[in-house]
Design a protein around this motif. Structure first.
Motif, mmCIF file in Angstrom:
data_model
loop_
_atom_site.group_PDB
_atom_site.id
_atom_site.type_symbol
_atom_site.label_atom_id
_atom_site.label_comp_id
_atom_site.label_asym_id
_atom_site.label_seq_id
_atom_site.Cartn_x
_atom_site.Cartn_y
_atom_site.Cartn_z
ATOM 1 N N PHE A 277 74.804 55.774 79.517
ATOM 2 C CA PHE A 277 74.656 56.613 80.263
ATOM 3 C C PHE A 277 75.605 57.926 79.999
ATOM 4 O O PHE A 277 76.559 57.832 79.096
ATOM 5 C CB PHE A 277 75.524 56.306 81.647
ATOM 6 N N PHE A 278 75.159 59.200 80.015
ATOM 7 C CA PHE A 278 75.863 60.313 79.849
ATOM 8 C C PHE A 278 75.229 61.515 80.742
ATOM 9 O O PHE A 278 74.283 61.061 81.460
ATOM 10 C CB PHE A 278 75.985 60.804 78.485
ATOM 11 N N GLN A 279 76.055 62.430 80.760
ATOM 12 C CA GLN A 279 75.757 63.802 81.536
ATOM 13 C C GLN A 279 75.352 64.983 80.715
ATOM 14 O O GLN A 279 76.313 64.841 79.530
ATOM 15 C CB GLN A 279 76.728 64.097 82.826
ATOM 16 N N VAL A 280 74.628 65.704 81.011
ATOM 17 C CA VAL A 280 74.374 66.790 80.139
ATOM 18 C C VAL A 280 74.244 68.132 81.019
ATOM 19 O O VAL A 280 73.846 68.409 82.179
ATOM 20 C CB VAL A 280 73.101 66.814 79.276
ATOM 21 N N ILE A 281 75.199 69.216 80.385
ATOM 22 C CA ILE A 281 75.274 70.536 80.738
ATOM 23 C C ILE A 281 74.670 71.555 79.944
ATOM 24 O O ILE A 281 74.498 71.145 78.699
ATOM 25 C CB ILE A 281 76.615 70.667 81.186
ATOM 26 N N ASN A 282 74.206 72.524 80.359
ATOM 27 C CA ASN A 282 73.618 73.683 79.590
ATOM 28 C C ASN A 282 72.296 73.191 78.625
ATOM 29 O O ASN A 282 72.084 73.168 77.687
ATOM 30 C CB ASN A 282 74.593 74.297 78.459
ATOM 31 N N HIS A 283 71.489 72.486 79.677
ATOM 32 C CA HIS A 283 70.417 71.713 79.210
ATOM 33 C C HIS A 283 69.095 72.391 78.990
ATOM 34 O O HIS A 283 68.184 71.983 78.479
ATOM 35 C CB HIS A 283 70.103 70.492 80.052
ATOM 36 N N GLY A 284 69.023 73.712 79.503
ATOM 37 C CA GLY A 284 67.923 74.377 79.525
ATOM 38 C C GLY A 284 66.779 74.279 80.501
ATOM 39 O O GLY A 284 65.794 75.173 80.456
ATOM 40 N N THR B 200 78.408 66.481 88.950
ATOM 41 C CA THR B 200 78.853 67.513 88.260
ATOM 42 C C THR B 200 77.897 68.592 88.601
ATOM 43 O O THR B 200 76.783 68.468 88.358
ATOM 44 C CB THR B 200 78.747 67.490 86.683
ATOM 45 N N PRO B 201 78.246 69.915 89.132
ATOM 46 C CA PRO B 201 76.967 70.733 89.446
ATOM 47 C C PRO B 201 76.254 71.218 88.433
ATOM 48 O O PRO B 201 76.540 71.522 87.111
ATOM 49 C CB PRO B 201 77.987 72.252 89.747
ATOM 50 N N ASN B 202 74.982 71.203 88.738
ATOM 51 C CA ASN B 202 73.715 71.702 87.660
ATOM 52 C C ASN B 202 73.614 70.695 86.657
ATOM 53 O O ASN B 202 73.232 71.132 85.516
ATOM 54 C CB ASN B 202 73.961 72.908 87.002
ATOM 55 N N ALA B 203 74.283 69.361 86.537
ATOM 56 C CA ALA B 203 74.196 68.660 85.223
ATOM 57 C C ALA B 203 73.150 67.711 85.534
ATOM 58 O O ALA B 203 72.671 67.470 86.694
ATOM 59 C CB ALA B 203 75.543 67.871 85.124
#
Length: 353
Positions: free
Chosen positions: A62-69, A254-257
């Motif tokens: 598992f992982f979270q991504v931000i600034n993902h487009g 996480t906001p917007n992740a």
């Protein structure tokens, strides 16, 4: 038991503890070196992202991504439409209730591990129609088509769902490319598997539950497809089983992740270098929760087996090949009736050592 129907009650060993183990959270990965149009493609930064993804897939699944487009207005639109849909009276929602013939649409009786989940869902596929086998029988070569069922209300639901799916598809396929690179393979190694994808998107609604210590929004399970891209609201409830000690770890919103997890197909393709991990969803006695999983799935004719490049005499194939379409059709059977046996799992194809 409060007001909870016994069908929802988990066996004592699987009941959630209401104290949350925060622990070290799942990795948070910034995709801006890859996604951002104004970033000059910096090989070092890209290598760093690939390394982080490889490490997260190996250690956590598992992982979270931000600034993902992904454009956030598309996410907000689908969230708003989902809330409107689930707020409708039951008789309105059940006009598009799914059944064994129409497997897409609204449903509120789903079971995980034969225990009913405390949730209601709306499912649609990304390709319309989606081509799948007519039955799980290996000898049956017939195919059938799945069509989406859209409700009358809210009228914008179809459009916002289709726009959202197109947007998230770019991210999901980009992540498959990064996972391929993390394995030392060409970025397009997995691309051919998704030509006629059977990908689906689900809108989840977890109502307030009077006995959150007895029921689960979704019981413990692993995802059978390739990759899941999950948007969850700020209520939270997703828990992941940590590989090191088996403890259930809450994934803090996480906001917007987006939360990403590898599915069983990746476990087989990588011959267990990357493994899918059990997860579940807690319910809440005070707040309802909404989430939207995008489940990237291969075309039905894909044969899932360990990649040749990753097996050798020291690392023999751990799985026998299986047809994704037949596997998926078999899994669907348990949606409509309680089975007396465990639903089909990838371990049924594991080669005994």
């Amino acid at each position: 038991m409060g007001e909870v129907d016994p069908a929802f009650i988990q066996d004592p060993e699987h009941r959630p503890k209401l104290s949350i183990t925060e622990g070290e959270g799942i990795p948070l990965i910034d995709l801006s070196p890859i996604i951002s149009p104004d970033s000059i493609t910096d090989p070092k930064a890209i290598e760093g992202v690939v390394r982080e993804i490889g490490s997260a897939c190996k250690c956590w699944g598992f992982f979270q991504v931000i600034n993902h487009g992904v454009q956030l207005d598309k996410l907000r639109n689908i969230e708003t439409a989902a809330r409107k849909f689930f707020a409708l009276p039951l008789e309105e929602k059940t006009k598009i209730r799914r059944d064994e013939k129409s497997v897409l649409g609204y449903f509120d009786c789903e079971r995980t591990k034969n225990v009913r989940d405390w949730k209601e869902v709306f499912d649609f596929t990304v390709e319309e129609p989606t081509l799948v086998p007519a039955s799980p029988d290996p000898e049956d070569k017939e195919e059938t088509e799945w069509y989406n069922q859209w409700p009358e209300h809210p009228p914008e639901l179809r459009e916002v769902c289709e726009e959202y799916a197109r947007e998230v598809e770019k991210l999901a396929l980009k992540l498959m490319g990064l996972i391929a690179l993390s394995l030392g393979l060409p970025e397009n190694r997995f691309s051919s598997y998704f030509k006629d994808q059977t990908t689906s998107v689900r809108l989840n609604h977890y109502p307030v539950c009077p006995s959150p210590q007895l029921a689960l929004g979704v019981g413990r399970h692993k995802d059978s497809g390739a990759l899941t891209v999950l948007a969850q609201d700020d209520v939270g409830g997703l828990e992941v089983r940590r590989k090191t000690d088996g403890a259930w770890i809450r994934v803090k919103p996480t906001p917007n992740a987006y939360i990403i997890n590898v599915g069983d197909c990746i476990q087989v393709w990588t011959n267990e270098k990357y493994q899918s991990v059990e997860h579940r969803v807690m319910v809440n006695s005070e707040k309802e929760r909404f989430s939207i999983p995008y489940r990237l799935n291969p075309s039905h004719y894909t044969i899932i087996k360990p990649l040749e490049e990753l097996i050798n005499e020291q690392n023999l194939a751990k799985y026998r090949p299986y047809s994704w379409g037949k596997f998926m059709t078999n899994r669907k059977l348990s949606n409509f009736k309680k089975l007396n046996v465990e639903n089909i799992q990838i371990h049924h194809f594991r080669v005994s050592e």
